[in-house]
Write a protein that holds these residues in place. Sequence first.
Motif, PDB file in Angstrom:
ATOM      1  N   ASN A 162      -7.395   2.017 -18.401  1.00 33.55           N
ATOM      2  CA  ASN A 162      -6.749   2.563 -17.326  1.00 33.55           C
ATOM      3  C   ASN A 162      -6.932   3.914 -17.363  1.00 33.55           C
ATOM      4  O   ASN A 162      -6.234   4.828 -16.579  1.00 33.55           O
ATOM      5  CB  ASN A 162      -4.998   1.947 -17.556  1.00 33.55           C
ATOM      6  N   GLN A 163      -7.883   4.601 -17.795  1.00 31.00           N
ATOM      7  CA  GLN A 163      -8.197   5.709 -17.854  1.00 31.00           C
ATOM      8  C   GLN A 163      -9.628   6.062 -17.192  1.00 31.00           C
ATOM      9  O   GLN A 163     -10.340   7.308 -17.383  1.00 31.00           O
ATOM     10  CB  GLN A 163      -8.268   6.568 -19.034  1.00 31.00           C
ATOM     11  N   ASN A 164     -10.090   5.123 -16.277  1.00 31.49           N
ATOM     12  CA  ASN A 164     -11.486   5.029 -15.997  1.00 31.49           C
ATOM     13  C   ASN A 164     -11.359   5.397 -14.588  1.00 31.49           C
ATOM     14  O   ASN A 164     -10.882   4.842 -13.682  1.00 31.49           O
ATOM     15  CB  ASN A 164     -12.096   3.547 -16.033  1.00 31.49           C
ATOM     16  N   GLN A 165     -11.926   6.599 -14.298  1.00 26.93           N
ATOM     17  CA  GLN A 165     -11.919   7.225 -12.980  1.00 26.93           C
ATOM     18  C   GLN A 165     -12.497   6.254 -11.553  1.00 26.93           C
ATOM     19  O   GLN A 165     -12.154   6.362 -10.633  1.00 26.93           O
ATOM     20  CB  GLN A 165     -12.392   8.510 -12.783  1.00 26.93           C
ATOM     21  N   LEU A 166     -13.732   5.466 -12.038  1.00 27.91           N
ATOM     22  CA  LEU A 166     -14.530   4.714 -11.231  1.00 27.91           C
ATOM     23  C   LEU A 166     -13.750   3.565 -10.819  1.00 27.91           C
ATOM     24  O   LEU A 166     -13.589   3.151  -9.511  1.00 27.91           O
ATOM     25  CB  LEU A 166     -15.776   4.365 -12.123  1.00 27.91           C
ATOM     26  N   TYR A 167     -12.799   3.010 -11.849  1.00 31.60           N
ATOM     27  CA  TYR A 167     -11.948   2.077 -11.465  1.00 31.60           C
ATOM     28  C   TYR A 167     -10.974   2.481 -10.531  1.00 31.60           C
ATOM     29  O   TYR A 167     -10.545   1.548  -9.365  1.00 31.60           O
ATOM     30  CB  TYR A 167     -11.303   1.277 -12.795  1.00 31.60           C
ATOM     31  N   TRP A 168     -10.434   3.567 -10.697  1.00 27.45           N
ATOM     32  CA  TRP A 168      -9.196   4.011  -9.905  1.00 27.45           C
ATOM     33  C   TRP A 168      -9.618   4.319  -8.239  1.00 27.45           C
ATOM     34  O   TRP A 168      -8.834   3.963  -7.442  1.00 27.45           O
ATOM     35  CB  TRP A 168      -8.530   5.143 -10.631  1.00 27.45           C
ATOM     36  N   LYS A 169     -10.833   4.697  -8.367  1.00 26.89           N
ATOM     37  CA  LYS A 169     -11.274   5.154  -7.194  1.00 26.89           C
ATOM     38  C   LYS A 169     -11.509   3.800  -6.199  1.00 26.89           C
ATOM     39  O   LYS A 169     -11.353   3.804  -5.354  1.00 26.89           O
ATOM     40  CB  LYS A 169     -12.400   6.088  -7.052  1.00 26.89           C
ATOM     41  N   ARG A 170     -12.051   2.702  -6.819  1.00 24.01           N
ATOM     42  CA  ARG A 170     -12.406   1.588  -6.241  1.00 24.01           C
ATOM     43  C   ARG A 170     -10.811   0.713  -5.948  1.00 24.01           C
ATOM     44  O   ARG A 170     -10.594   0.301  -4.635  1.00 24.01           O
ATOM     45  CB  ARG A 170     -12.890   0.742  -7.092  1.00 24.01           C
ATOM     46  N   TYR A 171      -9.994   1.162  -6.813  1.00 31.91           N
ATOM     47  CA  TYR A 171      -8.372   0.466  -6.617  1.00 31.91           C
ATOM     48  C   TYR A 171      -8.139   1.170  -5.339  1.00 31.91           C
ATOM     49  O   TYR A 171      -7.366   0.519  -4.538  1.00 31.91           O
ATOM     50  CB  TYR A 171      -7.654   0.801  -7.787  1.00 31.91           C
ATOM     51  N   ALA A 172      -8.043   2.416  -5.042  1.00 34.23           N
ATOM     52  CA  ALA A 172      -7.596   3.334  -4.075  1.00 34.23           C
ATOM     53  C   ALA A 172      -8.153   2.733  -2.954  1.00 34.23           C
ATOM     54  O   ALA A 172      -7.499   2.655  -1.717  1.00 34.23           O
ATOM     55  CB  ALA A 172      -7.807   4.605  -4.209  1.00 34.23           C
ATOM     56  N   THR A 173      -9.659   2.738  -2.715  1.00 26.81           N
ATOM     57  CA  THR A 173     -10.497   2.120  -1.633  1.00 26.81           C
ATOM     58  C   THR A 173     -10.054   0.864  -1.113  1.00 26.81           C
ATOM     59  O   THR A 173      -9.880   0.713  -0.083  1.00 26.81           O
ATOM     60  CB  THR A 173     -11.869   2.402  -1.872  1.00 26.81           C
ATOM     61  N   ILE A 174      -9.739   0.076  -1.876  1.00 26.03           N
ATOM     62  CA  ILE A 174      -9.445  -1.352  -1.626  1.00 26.03           C
ATOM     63  C   ILE A 174      -8.186  -1.593  -1.160  1.00 26.03           C
ATOM     64  O   ILE A 174      -7.915  -2.182  -0.207  1.00 26.03           O
ATOM     65  CB  ILE A 174      -9.744  -2.286  -2.975  1.00 26.03           C
ATOM     66  N   ASN A 175      -7.224  -0.772  -1.555  1.00 25.25           N
ATOM     67  CA  ASN A 175      -5.722  -0.748  -1.252  1.00 25.25           C
ATOM     68  C   ASN A 175      -5.837  -0.294   0.198  1.00 25.25           C
ATOM     69  O   ASN A 175      -4.926  -0.621   1.097  1.00 25.25           O
ATOM     70  CB  ASN A 175      -5.011   0.013  -2.139  1.00 25.25           C
ATOM     71  N   LYS A 176      -6.584   0.841   0.372  1.00 22.56           N
ATOM     72  CA  LYS A 176      -6.647   1.512   1.602  1.00 22.56           C
ATOM     73  C   LYS A 176      -6.963   0.604   2.783  1.00 22.56           C
ATOM     74  O   LYS A 176      -6.421   0.683   3.895  1.00 22.56           O
ATOM     75  CB  LYS A 176      -7.476   2.698   1.675  1.00 22.56           C
ATOM     76  N   GLN A 177      -8.084  -0.308   2.435  1.00 17.90           N
ATOM     77  CA  GLN A 177      -8.765  -1.212   3.468  1.00 17.90           C
ATOM     78  C   GLN A 177      -7.693  -2.386   3.719  1.00 17.90           C
ATOM     79  O   GLN A 177      -7.674  -2.992   4.801  1.00 17.90           O
ATOM     80  CB  GLN A 177      -9.893  -1.896   2.670  1.00 17.90           C
ATOM     81  N   MET A 178      -6.559  -2.661   2.755  1.00 18.88           N
ATOM     82  CA  MET A 178      -5.738  -3.613   3.010  1.00 18.88           C
ATOM     83  C   MET A 178      -4.569  -3.024   3.562  1.00 18.88           C
ATOM     84  O   MET A 178      -3.397  -3.812   3.560  1.00 18.88           O
ATOM     85  CB  MET A 178      -5.402  -4.341   1.509  1.00 18.88           C
ATOM     86  N   ASN A 179      -4.435  -1.686   4.019  1.00 19.13           N
ATOM     87  CA  ASN A 179      -3.333  -1.053   4.456  1.00 19.13           C
ATOM     88  C   ASN A 179      -2.129  -0.809   3.526  1.00 19.13           C
ATOM     89  O   ASN A 179      -1.045  -0.695   3.813  1.00 19.13           O
ATOM     90  CB  ASN A 179      -2.942  -1.558   5.685  1.00 19.13           C
ATOM     91  N   PHE A 180      -2.642  -0.863   2.118  1.00 15.47           N
ATOM     92  CA  PHE A 180      -1.516  -0.571   1.083  1.00 15.47           C
ATOM     93  C   PHE A 180      -1.712   0.833   0.776  1.00 15.47           C
ATOM     94  O   PHE A 180      -2.193   1.266  -0.162  1.00 15.47           O
ATOM     95  CB  PHE A 180      -1.763  -1.467  -0.125  1.00 15.47           C
ATOM     96  N   PHE A 181      -1.096   1.867   1.558  1.00 18.13           N
ATOM     97  CA  PHE A 181      -1.262   3.101   1.392  1.00 18.13           C
ATOM     98  C   PHE A 181      -0.655   3.651   0.301  1.00 18.13           C
ATOM     99  O   PHE A 181      -1.086   4.723  -0.266  1.00 18.13           O
ATOM    100  CB  PHE A 181      -0.865   4.009   2.908  1.00 18.13           C
ATOM    101  N   GLU A 182       0.370   3.096   0.024  1.00 21.21           N
ATOM    102  CA  GLU A 182       1.208   4.053  -1.115  1.00 21.21           C
ATOM    103  C   GLU A 182       0.367   3.821  -2.618  1.00 21.21           C
ATOM    104  O   GLU A 182       0.073   4.706  -3.177  1.00 21.21           O
ATOM    105  CB  GLU A 182       2.524   3.550  -1.455  1.00 21.21           C
ATOM    106  N   GLU A 183      -0.176   2.464  -2.512  1.00 17.06           N
ATOM    107  CA  GLU A 183      -0.781   2.071  -3.794  1.00 17.06           C
ATOM    108  C   GLU A 183      -2.335   2.884  -3.848  1.00 17.06           C
ATOM    109  O   GLU A 183      -2.778   3.249  -4.712  1.00 17.06           O
ATOM    110  CB  GLU A 183      -1.131   0.462  -3.635  1.00 17.06           C
ATOM    111  N   ALA A 184      -2.750   3.083  -2.442  1.00 14.26           N
ATOM    112  CA  ALA A 184      -3.954   3.754  -2.294  1.00 14.26           C
ATOM    113  C   ALA A 184      -3.809   5.243  -2.681  1.00 14.26           C
ATOM    114  O   ALA A 184      -4.690   5.891  -3.506  1.00 14.26           O
ATOM    115  CB  ALA A 184      -4.492   3.596  -0.878  1.00 14.26           C
ATOM    116  N   GLU A 185      -2.823   5.907  -2.404  1.00 16.23           N
ATOM    117  CA  GLU A 185      -2.430   7.268  -2.634  1.00 16.23           C
ATOM    118  C   GLU A 185      -2.472   7.342  -4.140  1.00 16.23           C
ATOM    119  O   GLU A 185      -2.920   8.338  -4.840  1.00 16.23           O
ATOM    120  CB  GLU A 185      -1.322   7.866  -1.905  1.00 16.23           C
TER     121      GLU A 185
END
Length: 464
Positions: A334-357
């Motif tokens: 849970n400290q991998n920046q590459l994972y977190w960026k993808r987590y954010a991008t995917i949530n943004k695509q799904m309109n889950f903006f708080e999770e994306a932020e």
Amino acid sequence: MQLSNEEEEYNLSLSKFESMLKTNKVLFFDSEEFEEIILHYIDSGKTSLAKKALKLALEQHPKSTGLKLVQVEMLVYEDQLDLADKMLNELYAIEPNNEEIYIQKANICSKRDQHEKAVELLKIALKYTDDYADVYNLIGMEYLFMDNLEMAKDSFIKCLEEDLEDQSALYNVVYCFEFLDQNKEAINYLNQYIEKNPYSEIAWHQIGRLHYGLKEYEDAIRAFNYATLIDDEFMGAFMEKAKALERLKQYAEAIESYERTIELDDATSYALLRIGKCHERLGNTALAIKYYNQTVHEDPLLDKGWIAITDFYVRENNYQKALFYVNKALAIDNQNQLYWKRYATINKQMNFFEEAEFGYRKAVEFGDYQLDTWLFWVDILQFLGEFDSAIQTLLQATEYFPEENEIEYRLAGLYFMIQDKTKAKFHLSNGLRLNFDNYILIEDLFPMIWEENTVQNYIAKHKK
């Protein structure tokens, strides 16, 4: 496989010595037998047995120069350099023409970081030795310690002229050429070497590597083919060949070569991942996913494996599956920046903006300072109405991008939003100075602000 007479005698000596230790009977060995026994134990890291053998050897052969030199080698190994030096001086008085004395003296100088002096001593050893290859190899190593790559290269080449089969010298020659950024010269040298030693799979493999580094992929494949013809179990050559085939977009052939590496040894996560990538490029989506899953099963800590699966589902617009896999990856690390960026991008695509932020915030927290990450994060903060947080985030980003117009325009828009017109104009002025034509960002990101006369007049004034 039949053993040579020398190997049989050596094995007999060793078993005879170990039998003697078990029975406490003292048996006789000649001095050369003892030398081989002691050196065997030193090479095996069995120091206590080496010392026992040396003690018995010196009791039976107290005047043997060879055994005393082995004793010196042990003293050097244990960093008892002064005592070793003293013994060598005594031996020099008896046998001034013994090359091993100069080699051991050089070894001591090397341990004391006196590499130039070590080279001088090794050059004297050359006058007395029959094993020129070994001494040239040692000289090459001393030049490496001095970072004199040209002289090191010359020494290793001389070593190979004496002994074509010295693989460590061959690797070292190539290392020197590469370090000196002389890849084409290295290929020329290896081609000359192959004329004398055409069945050297190592030389062919190195030629392939060098061609690959120069992006000459077809030449690289040709060289790797020769290496694998000579040794059909040369896993490294099959792996490198597969990489070159991938570069040429010959994905089916690349898969064959990667699969050969798996036949030769346990499957590596790298090979499984590359096979998956090749299948994806061939449109074999089911096989691609199969191999990506095998990759993360083989090595759950390999981030490239999780990223491959996640990105595959993102490309398929299957964001639910992509989110499932990125969450699995985050559960492991849970400290991998590459994972977190993808987590954010995917949530943004799904309109889950708080999770994306949250995802973008975590990506930056763990070291992702790329411009797009800051901008995606800020744009979501703005969308969520968190203008003050967006401003603070952008000010933080200016530490990494002090002259970035996209940051300045965003700061201008946000300051206009919170009615701080002095700061807004300051940042708008910066944005216009850095890239005037990009003022359309204000229109795109802050349509309400864009309509204000203050903004229109300010831009018009700068245009003039």
